[in-house]
Design an enzyme around this catalytic site. Structure first.
Site, PDB file in Angstrom:
ATOM      1  N   ARG A  50       0.835  -1.208   0.000  1.00  0.00           N
ATOM      2  CA  ARG A  50       0.000   0.000   0.000  1.00  0.00           C
ATOM      3  C   ARG A  50       0.868   1.256   0.000  1.00  0.00           C
ATOM      4  O   ARG A  50       0.560   2.242  -0.690  1.00  0.00           O
ATOM      5  CB  ARG A  50      -0.956  -0.015   1.201  1.00  0.00           C
ATOM      6  CG  ARG A  50      -1.992   1.080   1.145  1.00  0.00           C
ATOM      7  CD  ARG A  50      -3.085   0.887   2.182  1.00  0.00           C
ATOM      8  NE  ARG A  50      -2.582   1.003   3.547  1.00  0.00           N
ATOM      9  CZ  ARG A  50      -3.307   0.737   4.629  1.00  0.00           C
ATOM     10  NH1 ARG A  50      -4.557   0.322   4.517  1.00  0.00           N
ATOM     11  NH2 ARG A  50      -2.779   0.868   5.828  1.00  0.00           N
ATOM     12  N   LYS A 149      -2.713   6.460   0.958  1.00  0.00           N
ATOM     13  CA  LYS A 149      -2.581   6.849   2.363  1.00  0.00           C
ATOM     14  C   LYS A 149      -1.592   8.014   2.400  1.00  0.00           C
ATOM     15  O   LYS A 149      -0.401   7.846   2.646  1.00  0.00           O
ATOM     16  CB  LYS A 149      -2.116   5.661   3.199  1.00  0.00           C
ATOM     17  CG  LYS A 149      -2.452   5.816   4.658  1.00  0.00           C
ATOM     18  CD  LYS A 149      -2.323   4.508   5.393  1.00  0.00           C
ATOM     19  CE  LYS A 149      -2.270   4.720   6.891  1.00  0.00           C
ATOM     20  NZ  LYS A 149      -3.385   5.466   7.451  1.00  0.00           N
ATOM     21  N   GLU A 182     -16.462   5.389   6.279  1.00  0.00           N
ATOM     22  CA  GLU A 182     -15.544   4.793   7.266  1.00  0.00           C
ATOM     23  C   GLU A 182     -15.439   5.715   8.469  1.00  0.00           C
ATOM     24  O   GLU A 182     -16.098   6.760   8.521  1.00  0.00           O
ATOM     25  CB  GLU A 182     -14.172   4.553   6.635  1.00  0.00           C
ATOM     26  CG  GLU A 182     -13.497   5.813   6.118  1.00  0.00           C
ATOM     27  CD  GLU A 182     -12.108   5.566   5.528  1.00  0.00           C
ATOM     28  OE1 GLU A 182     -11.487   4.548   5.867  1.00  0.00           O
ATOM     29  OE2 GLU A 182     -11.644   6.409   4.743  1.00  0.00           O
TER      30      GLU A 182
END
Ligand code: PMP
Length: 288
Positions: A50, A149, A182
């Site tokens: 990621r 991210k 979320e």
């Protein structure tokens, strides 16, 4: 505390970066949050994938390979004598000028911080968290892919500020279509009639803990569905829990004043908490 910074391991006081670093000036960079349990790094490969994919999406070349990053993370843990830790690799665009143009930043800055950080929500794993839905929407994928991210967490920080003012332990975001997205720093699950349901990963971060929980649930024979959810699904759920590397698996007892289920962590949530703990204790990449 020893920090890795651009090829050296230095004491915290010496871990300094330029005020012209675009990570500081523009939030231009990426990071990960990883945990190590009992000398083993949990799901390291998935976190590095990621991190490197986030960097690639932002057209940023991480100056060290994934293999080198693995070694740096292990060495940072060893230098700090940490066997249980929260690890924060950060890769910024690097030093540039005051303009936005990333072409002016020749070399990304690489930082690895490792600290001891126990259960993020303390006694709330027994009691359950109070969550509040917030008015600020999760940045849509069309504007910024939520699976990057990035160091730009202002959208999440706005959600957290709103939750703080509303007296919530965690914020629940909706996306711009009105579906549940979320938490400010975790993914969300509801349990209804024995089934586990979580939103698809289009307008939220593809959490690694989320995946682990889905794997665990399937292996236990619990039906899991990825489906869009609304307010109704939150308020009428039998159980709600959130998942994240820092938060682990954390029960929600109340959303916007509606008591969820019995107001105590429910049986499936407890089962997931216990099974998650077991997985973190059994697998992982050894530090040595
Ligand atoms: N969503 C957001 C916005 C997060 O910051 C995090 C924490 N990384 C998560 C979800 C959970 O992801 P993970 O389980 O990979 O830590």
């Amino acid at each position: 505390m020893i920090i890795y910074l651009d090829g050296s391991y230095v004491p915290e006081a010496e871990a300094k970066i330029s005020v012209f670093d675009h990570g500081l000036l523009y939030g231009d960079g990426v990071f990960e949050g990883i945990r190590a349990y009992n000398g083993k790094i949990f799901r390291l490969e998935a976190h590095l994938e990621r991190l490197y994919d986030s960097a690639k999406t932002l057209d940023m070349q991480v100056p060290i390979s994934r293999e080198e990053m693995t070694e740096v993370i292990k060495e940072t843990l060893r230098k700090n004598n940490l066997r249980d830790a929260y690890i924060r690799p950060v890769v910024t665009r690097g030093k540039g000028d005051l303009g936005l143009d990333p072409r002016k930043c020749p070399k990304p800055t690489v930082i690895v911080i490792a600290v001891s950080w126990g259960a993020m929500y303390g006694d709330l794993y027994e009691k359950g968290l109070k969550a509040v839905t917030v008015s600020v929407r999760r940045t849509p994928a069309e504007s910024m892919p939520p699976n990057v991210k990035s160091l730009n967490y202002l959208n999440n920080i706005l959600a957290k500020i709103e939750a703080n003012y509303k007296g919530g332990d965690e914020a629940i975001f909706f996306d711009t279509n009105g579906y549940v997205s979320e938490g400010s720093g975790d993914n969300i699950f509801v349990v209804k009639n024995g089934e586990i349901i979580t939103p698809p990963t289009l307008n939220n971060l593809r959490g690694i803990t989320r995946l682990v929980v889905l794997e665990i649930a399937r292996s236990l024979g619990i039906t899991v569905r990825e489906q869009n959810l609304g307010y109704y699904d939150l308020y009428s759920a039998d159980e709600v829990f959130v998942t994240g590397t820092a938060a682990e698996v954390a029960p929600i007892r109340d959303i916007d004043g509606r008591v969820i289920g019995t107001g105590k962590p429910g049986p499936i949530t407890r089962q997931m908490m216990a099974a998650f703990k077991h997985v973190t204790e059994t697998e992982g990449t050894p530090i040595e």
